[in-house]
Design a protein around this motif. Structure first.
Motif, PDB file in Angstrom:
ATOM      1  N   PRO A 268       0.812  -1.226   0.000  1.00  0.00           N
ATOM      2  CA  PRO A 268       0.000   0.000   0.000  1.00  0.00           C
ATOM      3  C   PRO A 268       0.842   1.270   0.000  1.00  0.00           C
ATOM      4  CG  PRO A 268      -0.059  -1.070   2.154  1.00  0.00           C
ATOM      5  CD  PRO A 268       0.629  -2.019   1.225  1.00  0.00           C
ATOM      6  N   LEU A 269       2.020   1.229   0.606  1.00  0.00           N
ATOM      7  CA  LEU A 269       2.892   2.406   0.666  1.00  0.00           C
ATOM      8  C   LEU A 269       4.152   2.127  -0.146  1.00  0.00           C
ATOM      9  CD1 LEU A 269       2.556   3.374   4.447  1.00  0.00           C
ATOM     10  CD2 LEU A 269       1.349   4.356   2.490  1.00  0.00           C
ATOM     11  N   ASP A 270       3.979   1.986  -1.452  1.00  0.00           N
ATOM     12  CA  ASP A 270       5.140   1.696  -2.293  1.00  0.00           C
ATOM     13  C   ASP A 270       5.864   2.963  -2.719  1.00  0.00           C
ATOM     14  OD1 ASP A 270       3.219   2.677  -3.945  1.00  0.00           O
ATOM     15  OD2 ASP A 270       3.416   1.156  -5.496  1.00  0.00           O
ATOM     16  N   LEU A 271       5.289   4.133  -2.411  1.00  0.00           N
ATOM     17  CA  LEU A 271       5.928   5.400  -2.750  1.00  0.00           C
ATOM     18  C   LEU A 271       5.646   6.402  -1.642  1.00  0.00           C
ATOM     19  CD1 LEU A 271       7.446   7.253  -4.745  1.00  0.00           C
ATOM     20  CD2 LEU A 271       5.230   7.808  -5.761  1.00  0.00           C
ATOM     21  N   LEU A 272       6.702   6.922  -1.041  1.00  0.00           N
ATOM     22  CA  LEU A 272       6.577   7.940  -0.003  1.00  0.00           C
ATOM     23  C   LEU A 272       7.424   9.145  -0.403  1.00  0.00           C
ATOM     24  CD1 LEU A 272       6.794   5.952   3.368  1.00  0.00           C
ATOM     25  CD2 LEU A 272       4.775   6.981   2.335  1.00  0.00           C
ATOM     26  N   LEU A 273       6.866  10.334  -0.218  1.00  0.00           N
ATOM     27  CA  LEU A 273       7.604  11.561  -0.484  1.00  0.00           C
ATOM     28  C   LEU A 273       7.609  12.392   0.790  1.00  0.00           C
ATOM     29  CD1 LEU A 273       7.713  13.767  -3.568  1.00  0.00           C
ATOM     30  CD2 LEU A 273       7.168  14.856  -1.401  1.00  0.00           C
ATOM     31  N   GLY A 274       8.800  12.732   1.237  1.00  0.00           N
ATOM     32  CA  GLY A 274       8.946  13.521   2.448  1.00  0.00           C
ATOM     33  C   GLY A 274       9.657  14.831   2.171  1.00  0.00           C
ATOM     34  N   VAL A 275       9.246  15.868   2.868  1.00  0.00           N
ATOM     35  CA  VAL A 275       9.867  17.190   2.776  1.00  0.00           C
ATOM     36  C   VAL A 275      10.539  17.479   4.112  1.00  0.00           C
ATOM     37  CG1 VAL A 275       9.465  19.650   2.428  1.00  0.00           C
ATOM     38  CG2 VAL A 275       8.177  17.975   1.090  1.00  0.00           C
TER      39      VAL A 275
ATOM     40  N   GLU B 197       8.725  15.306   6.766  1.00  0.00           N
ATOM     41  CA  GLU B 197       7.275  15.193   6.884  1.00  0.00           C
ATOM     42  C   GLU B 197       6.709  14.596   5.598  1.00  0.00           C
ATOM     43  OE1 GLU B 197       3.423  17.895   8.249  1.00  0.00           O
ATOM     44  OE2 GLU B 197       5.364  18.837   7.846  1.00  0.00           O
ATOM     45  N   ILE B 198       5.853  13.588   5.740  1.00  0.00           N
ATOM     46  CA  ILE B 198       5.308  12.877   4.590  1.00  0.00           C
ATOM     47  C   ILE B 198       4.153  13.671   3.997  1.00  0.00           C
ATOM     48  CG2 ILE B 198       4.341  10.711   3.773  1.00  0.00           C
ATOM     49  CD1 ILE B 198       7.220  10.547   4.809  1.00  0.00           C
ATOM     50  N   TRP B 199       4.251  13.958   2.702  1.00  0.00           N
ATOM     51  CA  TRP B 199       3.182  14.657   1.991  1.00  0.00           C
ATOM     52  C   TRP B 199       2.283  13.636   1.302  1.00  0.00           C
ATOM     53  CZ3 TRP B 199       4.070  20.112  -0.332  1.00  0.00           C
ATOM     54  CH2 TRP B 199       4.678  20.925   0.634  1.00  0.00           C
TER      55      TRP B 199
END
Length: 259
Positions: free
Chosen positions: A174-181, A203-205
């Motif tokens: 389900p979380l195969d892509l995470l983008l964090g700033v 922080e995950i957007w």
């Protein structure tokens, strides 16, 4: 069901040769030898072959135009999905304690006569509990990428960043892509998702399909998995519109005559 793509020209090699032979009979009645060994017919068939190749390339235009129009409308192509398999890890003799299977563990499978094996990898850590003989782990045929730096923020709206390798394939996770700033430590809002990496806080957007209806403070982005591009929201002008007012130019008001 997909709509059939129309052909701008559906003539084949045989159609072109037949049409040319008929024109020869009408325009050059003295040309009586229309067999394949005639030099003129040989040249005719060569040009018919080249024309058929040009027609084939011409007929590719509708599909390219269709894709271009979809891009203008903001429609993204579906990203490729990776193959996955449930692999069973079995404990060997000589131990009964827990065994950790870290993320990134690789298992190779034979590919028939091809000497290159098919490699599957774990995308999440797993654990073989103490006392159990085996555990089943889902593995994917992909290359995991962890903590890739996409770029540095400029503070400008609508910034676009690109991953080093595309496409960004989908997996069964389900979380195969995470983008964090990256944010200063201790500034993550209550309830917001965040991760630590090398002593820094990210922080995950949240990914969205469209920026329509998104507020100015929403921490969202759009991702095109096929091209590997990440787009942040454009600027929004939320100021109240100015009050309407009248301006007289070269006229007269209140009965006063202008010059």
């Amino acid at each position: 069901m997909t709509l059939p793509v129309p052909h701008l020209d559906d003539r084949t090699f045989l159609d072109l040769v037949t049409e040319a032979r008929e024109r020869i009979r009408q325009s050059c009645p003295g040309w009586t030898d229309l067999s394949a060994h005639d030099p003129g017919i040989a040249l005719l068939e060569a040009f018919a072959y080249l024309t058929e190749v040009m027609i084939y390339r011409l007929n590719q235009l509708p599909e390219k135009a269709y894709v271009a129009f979809l891009n203008l409308l903001g429609v993204a192509q579906h990203a490729p999905s990776v193959a996955w398999a449930d692999v069973r890890f079995t404990r060997t003799a000589g131990g009964s304690g827990p065994i950790r299977i870290p993320a990134g563990t690789r298992v190779a499978a034979a590919r028939g006569a091809d000497p290159r094996p098919v490699v599957f990898v774990t995308t999440e850590p797993a654990l073989l509990p103490a006392g159990q003989v085996e555990v089943t782990v889902r593995m994917h045929h992909c290359e995991p990428v962890e903590a890739e730096l996409l770029g540095l923020g400029t503070g400008q709206p609508g910034q676009v960043l690109r991953a080093a390798r595309a496409p960004l394939a989908r997996t069964a996770e389900p979380l195969d892509l995470l983008l964090g700033v990256e944010v200063p430590a201790g500034t993550v809002e209550l309830g917001a998702a965040a991760r630590e990496h090398e002593g820094r806080t990210f922080e995950i957007w949240r990914p969205v399909d469209s920026f329509a209806g998104v507020g100015p403070q929403a921490k969202v982005y759009r991702v095109d998995r096929c091209s590997g591009t990440v787009t942040f929201a454009p600027a929004l002008d939320l100021r109240d519109p100015p009050e309407p007012h009248a301006t007289a130019v070269g006229g007269a008001t209140d009965g006063d005559a202008g010059p």
